[in-house]
Each structure stands twice: as C-alpha cells, then as structure tokens.
Write a protein that holds these residues in place. Structure first.
Motif, short mmCIF file in Angstrom:
data_model
loop_
_atom_site.label_atom_id
_atom_site.label_comp_id
_atom_site.label_asym_id
_atom_site.label_seq_id
_atom_site.Cartn_x
_atom_site.Cartn_y
_atom_site.Cartn_z
N ASP A 285 -56.07 95.39 -6.90
CA ASP A 285 -55.40 96.46 -6.16
C ASP A 285 -56.02 96.59 -4.76
OD1 ASP A 285 -54.62 99.03 -5.16
OD2 ASP A 285 -54.09 99.64 -7.20
N SER A 286 -55.17 96.46 -3.74
CA SER A 286 -55.66 96.48 -2.35
C SER A 286 -56.33 97.80 -2.00
CB SER A 286 -54.50 96.23 -1.38
OG SER A 286 -53.93 94.97 -1.60
N SER A 287 -55.88 98.89 -2.63
CA SER A 287 -56.40 100.21 -2.25
C SER A 287 -57.59 100.66 -3.08
CB SER A 287 -55.29 101.26 -2.33
OG SER A 287 -54.74 101.30 -3.64
N THR A 288 -57.64 100.27 -4.36
CA THR A 288 -58.71 100.76 -5.24
C THR A 288 -59.75 99.69 -5.57
OG1 THR A 288 -57.57 100.17 -7.31
CG2 THR A 288 -57.05 102.33 -6.32
N GLY A 289 -59.39 98.42 -5.42
CA GLY A 289 -60.32 97.35 -5.80
C GLY A 289 -60.37 97.10 -7.30
N LYS A 290 -59.50 97.78 -8.07
CA LYS A 290 -59.48 97.57 -9.52
C LYS A 290 -58.67 96.33 -9.88
CE LYS A 290 -60.19 102.40 -10.85
NZ LYS A 290 -59.70 103.53 -11.68
N TYR A 291 -58.97 95.79 -11.06
CA TYR A 291 -58.38 94.53 -11.50
C TYR A 291 -57.21 94.82 -12.45
CZ TYR A 291 -62.50 92.23 -9.58
OH TYR A 291 -63.48 91.76 -8.73
N GLY A 292 -56.00 94.46 -12.01
CA GLY A 292 -54.82 94.70 -12.83
C GLY A 292 -54.37 93.43 -13.53
N ILE A 293 -54.28 93.47 -14.86
CA ILE A 293 -53.78 92.32 -15.63
C ILE A 293 -52.27 92.48 -15.74
CG2 ILE A 293 -53.94 91.02 -17.77
CD1 ILE A 293 -56.65 92.34 -18.26
N ILE A 294 -51.53 91.53 -15.19
CA ILE A 294 -50.08 91.67 -15.14
C ILE A 294 -49.35 90.75 -16.11
CG2 ILE A 294 -50.07 92.59 -12.79
CD1 ILE A 294 -49.29 89.77 -11.82
N ASP A 295 -50.02 89.77 -16.68
CA ASP A 295 -49.41 88.92 -17.71
C ASP A 295 -50.49 88.13 -18.43
OD1 ASP A 295 -46.73 88.91 -18.57
OD2 ASP A 295 -46.04 88.16 -16.63
N VAL A 296 -50.20 87.81 -19.69
CA VAL A 296 -51.08 86.95 -20.50
C VAL A 296 -50.18 85.96 -21.23
CG1 VAL A 296 -52.87 86.84 -22.27
CG2 VAL A 296 -52.66 88.90 -20.85
N ASN A 297 -50.54 84.69 -21.18
CA ASN A 297 -49.71 83.64 -21.79
C ASN A 297 -50.54 82.81 -22.77
OD1 ASN A 297 -47.34 84.06 -19.99
ND2 ASN A 297 -48.82 83.45 -18.43
N ALA A 298 -49.89 82.39 -23.84
CA ALA A 298 -50.50 81.46 -24.78
C ALA A 298 -50.34 80.04 -24.26
CB ALA A 298 -49.84 81.59 -26.15
N PHE A 299 -51.40 79.23 -24.37
CA PHE A 299 -51.39 77.81 -24.00
C PHE A 299 -50.66 77.59 -22.66
CE2 PHE A 299 -51.54 73.48 -26.33
CZ PHE A 299 -51.95 72.86 -25.17
N PRO A 300 -51.27 78.01 -21.56
CA PRO A 300 -50.62 77.90 -20.25
C PRO A 300 -50.61 76.45 -19.74
CG PRO A 300 -52.85 78.67 -19.99
CD PRO A 300 -52.63 78.57 -21.47
N SER A 301 -50.21 76.29 -18.48
CA SER A 301 -50.09 74.94 -17.92
C SER A 301 -51.44 74.30 -17.60
CB SER A 301 -49.27 75.00 -16.63
OG SER A 301 -49.99 75.69 -15.61
N TYR A 302 -52.44 75.12 -17.30
CA TYR A 302 -53.76 74.65 -16.84
C TYR A 302 -53.65 73.80 -15.57
CZ TYR A 302 -55.51 76.34 -21.29
OH TYR A 302 -55.84 77.12 -22.36
N ASP A 303 -52.62 74.05 -14.78
CA ASP A 303 -52.43 73.33 -13.53
C ASP A 303 -53.63 73.55 -12.61
OD1 ASP A 303 -51.11 71.83 -11.60
OD2 ASP A 303 -50.17 73.60 -10.71
N SER A 304 -54.17 72.47 -12.09
CA SER A 304 -55.30 72.44 -11.14
C SER A 304 -56.66 72.61 -11.82
CB SER A 304 -55.15 73.53 -10.06
OG SER A 304 -53.95 73.36 -9.34
N VAL A 305 -56.72 72.70 -13.13
CA VAL A 305 -58.02 72.77 -13.82
C VAL A 305 -58.65 71.38 -13.84
CG1 VAL A 305 -59.16 73.14 -16.05
CG2 VAL A 305 -57.44 74.77 -15.23
N PRO A 306 -59.88 71.23 -13.34
CA PRO A 306 -60.52 69.90 -13.30
C PRO A 306 -60.95 69.44 -14.70
CG PRO A 306 -62.05 71.61 -12.55
CD PRO A 306 -60.71 72.29 -12.74
N ASN A 307 -60.84 68.14 -14.93
CA ASN A 307 -61.28 67.52 -16.20
C ASN A 307 -60.69 68.25 -17.41
OD1 ASN A 307 -63.04 65.70 -14.76
ND2 ASN A 307 -64.47 67.41 -14.53
N LEU A 308 -59.42 68.57 -17.30
CA LEU A 308 -58.77 69.38 -18.34
C LEU A 308 -58.87 68.75 -19.72
CD1 LEU A 308 -56.93 71.58 -19.50
CD2 LEU A 308 -54.97 70.31 -18.60
#
Length: 356
Positions: A285-308
């Motif tokens: 959040d730009s104003s509060t600095g708090k961390y907002g979780i907006i989605d959770v997915n099972a077995f995602p793409s892992y795109d850009s993860v090294p040595n996946l």
C-alpha cells in the motif's frame, strides 16, 4: 542439495496440455531421470490402478476442478478417479493435498482464509471484499457498505485457476459500474501500490520474489470501467498503458519491500494450506506501507525462477523421503499394535524408529 534415493521412484503427474507446454515437462522429465526418478504422465481416461504404483502424485487439477464444477462429465469422472486413488493409497504422497487446492479454487474462500490467517498481523492484510451475484444496484450497495469495500474496486471471477476467464477482471470506479461486470464476481477494494506487484513463488521451504508491473494508481470517480487480463498486465515485458503511473503519482516514494515480511507470509500460508507449490501476489500500500495479499494460486507458472527444475526435483525427493519414513513408522506401529492386541501382557517392543 541432492537428497539420495535408495531405489527408482515413480512420480505420476497430470497437467492439462497448456500447462505441459508452458511448464517444460521435457526438462522436468530429464532432471528427474538424472536423479533416478521416473516421471509418468497419468492418463485420466484409463484406471489409475493400472498405471501405478506411484510414490508421489504431482498435479495441477484446478482447471479440471473448474470444469467439474460446470458438470463436465469427463472432468467429473477424472476427478473422482483421482480422489479415489488417493483415498485407497495413503502411502502415496500428493503434491499438493487436495483440501488446500480446493480452498484456493474459489476466491471468496481464499480471501476468507487470508483474513483469518493474518488478522493479528499489523503489517499484512487482504483488501476488503464481497461476493456479488445480482445486478440489483440497491442490494449491491448494501453488500458493499456492509463489507467496508471502497471504490475503486477490482471485480474478479469467483473461480480462480479455471483458464483464461479466471484472469478477466475489471476496475470499477462507482456503484453503477458494477452492472458491467460478469456476475457472480468478487469485488475487492483496489489498493494503490505504485504499479508494482511482488509475486512470491514458493517451492516448499524455498521461495523467490519476482517483481512485475501492475496496475497504476486509480481513484474513485465517474470514469468508465477498465477491463483487463491480469496475466497480460503483469507479464515481465508488459507495455500496457494500465501499468504506466500518471505524472502526479510518480512523485511518491514507494515503500521498500521487507524480505522478513514476505517470509512470514510464505510460512503462514504454507502452514494454513499444507501446501508446497504456491504463487502469492502481494502489493504494498503506497500510503500505509502495509502488505496486501491480492491472490494466491496453486502450482503457479514459476516464470523467471532460476534453476526451477532442480529446485522442484529437490522438493519431490524430499517429500518422497519423508513419506517413506512415515510409511515405515506406520508399519512398525501396526506390528506393535498387533502384538499388544494378541498379547496384552507382552511388553511393547522398541521399534527403533523415532516417531516423535
């Protein structure tokens, strides 16, 4: 780090064709082979009993579950067969266990879990949300107010992970705009976050954070509804105008991400869901600095993860070794119980296995 295997293990897997192509199954198979693991694709049109036994089942069943929810007979039959195999073979590890995967299939259930999981956390939250199923403006206004949802809102399909349509969303700036959304939907308060999305890719105890473009800052008003595909907007090379901050918003100093908070999110969600393969979308959040979780997915793409593939196979080996130890413990306990049952006065033998 390599974990030794005492014999060739068999991992049965099922992904739909799209996941197979995007994920790189050939590379996964080659990595498994180097580690003494046979990777076998499960044929959902044939009995699984004839295809096993399997030491571990690796799956991405969310799209299949979404089809089953729409009464697709082939999907219903395939899901039933898979669930029955798991029930009949408790010695087989499952990555990931179905209860957690099913919890993530519906966004309202996911957000309910997030709200409970982080209700005592002063740095982590999930934005307020409400499920809407009618075009009745008065009824929607009441639901939105009761849930403390504030405009602008992001309207998302209730079913997550069911294909392209699961990522078709809309930013709505006022009550009238709700009527333009595909219903039913989950309407979630939009949090201004400087157009930066943090994707946490989880592989068991190992996790990675990948920074991606995201929606620019929006404000309530009479603007027209903005329709977008969340996957396209947040691609690494996205050039969408929706991710370009307005000049007035560029002056803001964005809060710096704290890896310790990300780690807390990962640990708490893994424990709550009993899952290893997770994709967690976080904004700050730009104003509060708090961390907002907006989605959770099972077995995602892992795109850009090294040595996946190396990390994934490490995890497969670790889970199969854990399962082998647990199965040995169950066998020893079963033998001990049979001694106690047939000879009540017989002292319990030392199994030699630490079950604590």
């Amino acid at each position: 780090m390599d974990h030794p295997l005492t014999r060739t293990k068999v991992v049965g897997y099922w992904f739909n064709e799209k996941k197979c192509q995007k994920f790189g199954v050939a590379e996964l198979k080659a990595t498994c082979k180097r580690r003494g693991i046979e990777l076998v694709k499960i044929d959902m049109s044939s009995p699984m009993e004839d295809q096993g036994p399997f030491d571990l089942l690796l799956h991405k069943l969310t799209a299949l579950y979404a089809q089953a929810r729409n009464d697709d007979p082939k999907a219903v039959a395939a899901i039933k067969m898979f669930e029955n195999y798991i029930k009949d073979h408790p010695e087989t590890s499952v990555m990931d266990p179905l209860p957690g995967v099913l919890r993530l299939l519906l966004r309202n259930q996911t957000y309910d879990l997030l709200r409970q999981c982080f209700k005592q956390d002063d740095k982590v939250f999930t934005p307020t949300y409400v499920e809407l199923s009618t075009t009745n403006l008065h009824h929607n206004r009441k639901l939105i107010q009761e849930a403390n949802v504030t405009f602008p809102v992001v309207c998302k399909p209730v079913t997550a992970g069911g294909g392209v349509e699961a990522h078709e969303m809309a930013v709505v700036f006022n009550e009238k705009g709700i009527s333009e959304c595909t219903l039913p939907c989950v309407a979630q308060s939009f949090i201004n976050h400087g157009a930066v999305l943090y994707k946490l890719f989880v592989l068991g105890p190992v996790w990675f954070v990948i920074v991606r473009p995201s929606l620019k800052n929006f404000y309530a008003g009479e603007q027209e509804t903005v329709h977008f595909n969340s996957n396209n907007v947040s691609k690494a090379d996205s050039q969408s105008p929706l991710t370009q901050l307005d000049p007035s918003d560029m002056k803001e100093d964005l809060p710096k991400a704290d890896p310790a908070v990300f780690n807390r999110i990962v640990v708490d969600l893994r424990n709550a869901l009993n899952m290893d393969l997770l994709g967690i979308d976080v904004v700050i959040d730009s104003s509060t600095g708090k961390y907002g979780i907006i989605d959770v997915n099972a077995f995602p793409s892992y795109d850009s993860v090294p040595n996946l593939m190396e990390h994934l196979v490490d995890l497969l080996v670790m889970r199969m070794n854990d399962s082998a130890l647990a199965n040995t413990t169950r066998i020893v306990e079963s033998k001990s119980n049979s001694i106690n049952m047939t000879s009540p006065d017989h002292p319990q033998e030392d199994s030699g296995v630490d079950t604590g």
